[in-house]
Design a protein around this motif. Structure first.
Motif, PDB file in Angstrom:
ATOM      1  N   ARG A  71       1.358  19.838  -4.148  1.00 37.38           N
ATOM      2  CA  ARG A  71       1.014  19.823  -2.720  1.00 37.38           C
ATOM      3  C   ARG A  71      -0.261  19.026  -2.477  1.00 37.38           C
ATOM      4  O   ARG A  71      -0.376  18.290  -1.492  1.00 37.38           O
ATOM      5  CB  ARG A  71       0.848  21.258  -2.215  1.00 37.38           C
ATOM      6  CG  ARG A  71       2.147  22.051  -2.160  1.00 37.38           C
ATOM      7  CD  ARG A  71       1.948  23.376  -1.446  1.00 37.38           C
ATOM      8  NE  ARG A  71       3.162  24.179  -1.469  1.00 37.38           N
ATOM      9  CZ  ARG A  71       3.382  25.198  -2.295  1.00 37.38           C
ATOM     10  NH1 ARG A  71       2.451  25.544  -3.170  1.00 37.38           N
ATOM     11  NH2 ARG A  71       4.513  25.876  -2.244  1.00 37.38           N
TER      12      ARG A  71
ATOM     13  N   ALA B 257       0.586  15.376  -2.808  1.00 35.94           N
ATOM     14  CA  ALA B 257       1.337  14.931  -1.638  1.00 35.94           C
ATOM     15  C   ALA B 257       0.424  14.755  -0.428  1.00 35.94           C
ATOM     16  O   ALA B 257       0.562  13.794   0.338  1.00 35.94           O
ATOM     17  CB  ALA B 257       2.446  15.939  -1.321  1.00 35.94           C
ATOM     18  N   ALA B 258      -0.544  15.675  -0.269  1.00 37.00           N
ATOM     19  CA  ALA B 258      -1.471  15.578   0.858  1.00 37.00           C
ATOM     20  C   ALA B 258      -2.351  14.339   0.734  1.00 37.00           C
ATOM     21  O   ALA B 258      -2.617  13.644   1.724  1.00 37.00           O
ATOM     22  CB  ALA B 258      -2.327  16.839   0.923  1.00 37.00           C
TER      23      ALA B 258
ATOM     24  N   ARG C 185      -1.620  11.544  -0.875  1.00 39.03           N
ATOM     25  CA  ARG C 185      -0.797  10.360  -0.625  1.00 39.03           C
ATOM     26  C   ARG C 185      -0.539  10.183   0.869  1.00 39.03           C
ATOM     27  O   ARG C 185      -0.554   9.063   1.383  1.00 39.03           O
ATOM     28  CB  ARG C 185       0.527  10.486  -1.375  1.00 39.03           C
ATOM     29  CG  ARG C 185       0.391  10.300  -2.882  1.00 39.03           C
ATOM     30  CD  ARG C 185       1.714  10.482  -3.582  1.00 39.03           C
ATOM     31  NE  ARG C 185       1.593  10.224  -5.012  1.00 39.03           N
ATOM     32  CZ  ARG C 185       2.568  10.441  -5.895  1.00 39.03           C
ATOM     33  NH1 ARG C 185       3.742  10.911  -5.464  1.00 39.03           N
ATOM     34  NH2 ARG C 185       2.379  10.187  -7.179  1.00 39.03           N
ATOM     35  N   GLN C 186      -0.305  11.288   1.562  1.00 34.82           N
ATOM     36  CA  GLN C 186      -0.069  11.197   2.998  1.00 34.82           C
ATOM     37  C   GLN C 186      -1.303  10.684   3.720  1.00 34.82           C
ATOM     38  O   GLN C 186      -1.214   9.854   4.628  1.00 34.82           O
ATOM     39  CB  GLN C 186       0.333  12.572   3.544  1.00 34.82           C
ATOM     40  CG  GLN C 186       0.727  12.547   5.019  1.00 34.82           C
ATOM     41  CD  GLN C 186       1.188  13.904   5.509  1.00 34.82           C
ATOM     42  OE1 GLN C 186       0.882  14.920   4.902  1.00 34.82           O
ATOM     43  NE2 GLN C 186       1.922  13.921   6.612  1.00 34.82           N
ATOM     44  N   THR C 187      -2.474  11.169   3.282  1.00 36.39           N
ATOM     45  CA  THR C 187      -3.720  10.704   3.877  1.00 36.39           C
ATOM     46  C   THR C 187      -3.920   9.216   3.629  1.00 36.39           C
ATOM     47  O   THR C 187      -4.329   8.462   4.530  1.00 36.39           O
ATOM     48  CB  THR C 187      -4.907  11.500   3.305  1.00 36.39           C
ATOM     49  OG1 THR C 187      -4.702  12.898   3.567  1.00 36.39           O
ATOM     50  CG2 THR C 187      -6.205  11.050   3.925  1.00 36.39           C
TER      51      THR C 187
ATOM     52  N   GLN D 203      -1.603   6.980   3.138  1.00 39.31           N
ATOM     53  CA  GLN D 203      -0.659   6.231   3.963  1.00 39.31           C
ATOM     54  C   GLN D 203      -1.145   6.115   5.402  1.00 39.31           C
ATOM     55  O   GLN D 203      -1.049   5.058   6.031  1.00 39.31           O
ATOM     56  CB  GLN D 203       0.714   6.913   3.926  1.00 39.31           C
ATOM     57  CG  GLN D 203       1.422   6.773   2.577  1.00 39.31           C
ATOM     58  CD  GLN D 203       2.715   7.576   2.517  1.00 39.31           C
ATOM     59  OE1 GLN D 203       3.027   8.310   3.453  1.00 39.31           O
ATOM     60  NE2 GLN D 203       3.445   7.425   1.434  1.00 39.31           N
ATOM     61  N   LEU D 204      -1.711   7.218   5.933  1.00 33.74           N
ATOM     62  CA  LEU D 204      -2.235   7.187   7.308  1.00 33.74           C
ATOM     63  C   LEU D 204      -3.410   6.221   7.428  1.00 33.74           C
ATOM     64  O   LEU D 204      -3.527   5.486   8.411  1.00 33.74           O
ATOM     65  CB  LEU D 204      -2.661   8.598   7.728  1.00 33.74           C
ATOM     66  CG  LEU D 204      -1.504   9.611   7.904  1.00 33.74           C
ATOM     67  CD1 LEU D 204      -2.072  11.009   8.164  1.00 33.74           C
ATOM     68  CD2 LEU D 204      -0.595   9.184   9.049  1.00 33.74           C
TER      69      LEU D 204
END
Length: 353
Positions: A333, A336-337, A339-341, A343-344
């Motif tokens: 998790r 994933a968080a 990587r999401q950050t 990407q943003l």
């Protein structure tokens, strides 16, 4: 890779309880009876699996003969856990939508790399939900961790897969109804037939035929053994059912079926199995998922006579496995968080530019 419809809604299953068994509800739900055949709007290449097989034990034996025969004819080698693991993984599948595409045809249409990837996905998905039982079954799927599976191994994997499916494995295990899934033990014949008789005797393995196990369960439930009437109390939810020499769990399968026939849910009982043979214990662990025995299941690999605390030790190990699963999920998790950050941030940078 084409996304296959491999699993029923696993997220709807209750979280297993590996540490101490929680109290069962006072009124366990009554399992559904075998559903009636439903009409299909369009012709299907295979009928929907809504009726019990007329001779499930015989069909399980034919599946075992087919899988073992292919393995030996194609010179699969001495790692008999491979064909047993193939059938076990396929038996874990419950198609989410029985009116959807023919899952058997989809599986057999995959190329070798896709087929191997599918088996890895089956085991990893079930590990997420029952890491204790999938860890106990490790010998059946460790071979998938090999860095490279050569062409011959891939060919034999495909051959065993094809043999098991074409001899009707999904007709036994592809049901949503747990009563139909637990009509027989499909893993015991495979395990016995790929293993030489000498090896079986060396391990002291004498598996109880499924039909005999069913008869024994009915006799004990009726309270009659050799015309001697016994005082047998009706089973009560929360009771502990144990087999110290379980093999692949055949006797407990019969006990679970008898409970369902009495309107009781096996998931409301505690189950424990011990067997000295690693492959047999692995099959018992997988079978407890196939037969939907519920969250209160412990499988130990030990000598019951030499290790009287085998079940307690297995429960401690299960707690450690669940803790490891939770730790891995926590790390996943976080990753994933992050990587999401990232990407943003990259998207924001691109817009600003």
């Amino acid at each position: 890779m084409t996304q296959l419809d491999l699993f029923a809604a696993l997220e709807d299953e209750p979280e297993p309880i590996p540490a101490t068994f929680a109290a069962a509800p006072e009124k366990p739900p009554v399992p559904s009876s075998p559903p009636a055949a439903a009409a299909v709007a369009q012709p299907r290449p295979r009928p929907r699996r809504t009726k019990p097989v007329s001779d499930p034990h015989g069909q399980a034996m034919r599946i075992g003969e087919a899988a073992a025969g292919v393995w030996h004819r194609q010179h699969g080698g001495t790692r008999i856990e491979v064909p047993v693991g193939i059938v076990a993984a396929l038996a874990l599948i419950r198609q989410r939508d029985e009116s959807g595409p023919d899952l058997q045809a989809q599986i057999l249409s995959q190329d070798d790399s896709q087929l191997i990837a599918m088996f890895r996905e089956i085991w990893s998905t079930h590990w997420m939900h029952r890491p204790d039982l999938i860890d106990r079954a490790r010998i059946l799927h460790e071979w998938l961790n090999d860095e490279e599976i050569d062409n011959h191994r891939a060919y034999v994997v495909r051959a065993v897969t094809k043999a098991a499916l074409e001899h009707g494995l999904f007709d036994l295990t592809g049901h949503a109804d747990p009563y139909l899934r637990a009509q027989t033990d499909v893993l015991s014949p495979v395990m016995m037939l790929v293993r030489s008789s000498g090896a079986q005797q060396g391990l002291g393995e004498y598996h109880t035929p499924a039909s005999v196990a069913d008869a024994m369960a009915n006799i004990v439930a009726a309270g009659t053994v050799m015309d001697i009437q016994l005082a047998v109390d009706a089973p009560q939810a929360g009771e502990h059912i144990h087999d110290p020499a379980a093999g692949s769990g055949g006797l407990l399968r019969s006990a679970a079926q008898h409970l369902r026939e009495q309107g009781l849910d096996p998931a409301q009982f505690q189950w424990s199995m011990v067997d000295i043979d690693e492959i047999a214990a692995a099959c018992a662990a997988v079978n407890s998922i196939i037969w939907m025995l519920g969250p209160r299941v412990t499988v130990a690999c030990a000598d019951s006579l030499a290790s009287p605390n085998a079940v307690e030790d297995a429960m401690k190990h299960a707690r450690a496995v669940f803790a490891h699963r939770d730790e891995m999920l926590g790390k996943a998790r976080i990753i994933a968080a992050i990587r999401q950050t990232q990407q943003l941030l990259e998207q924001g940078t691109a817009v600003a530019a």
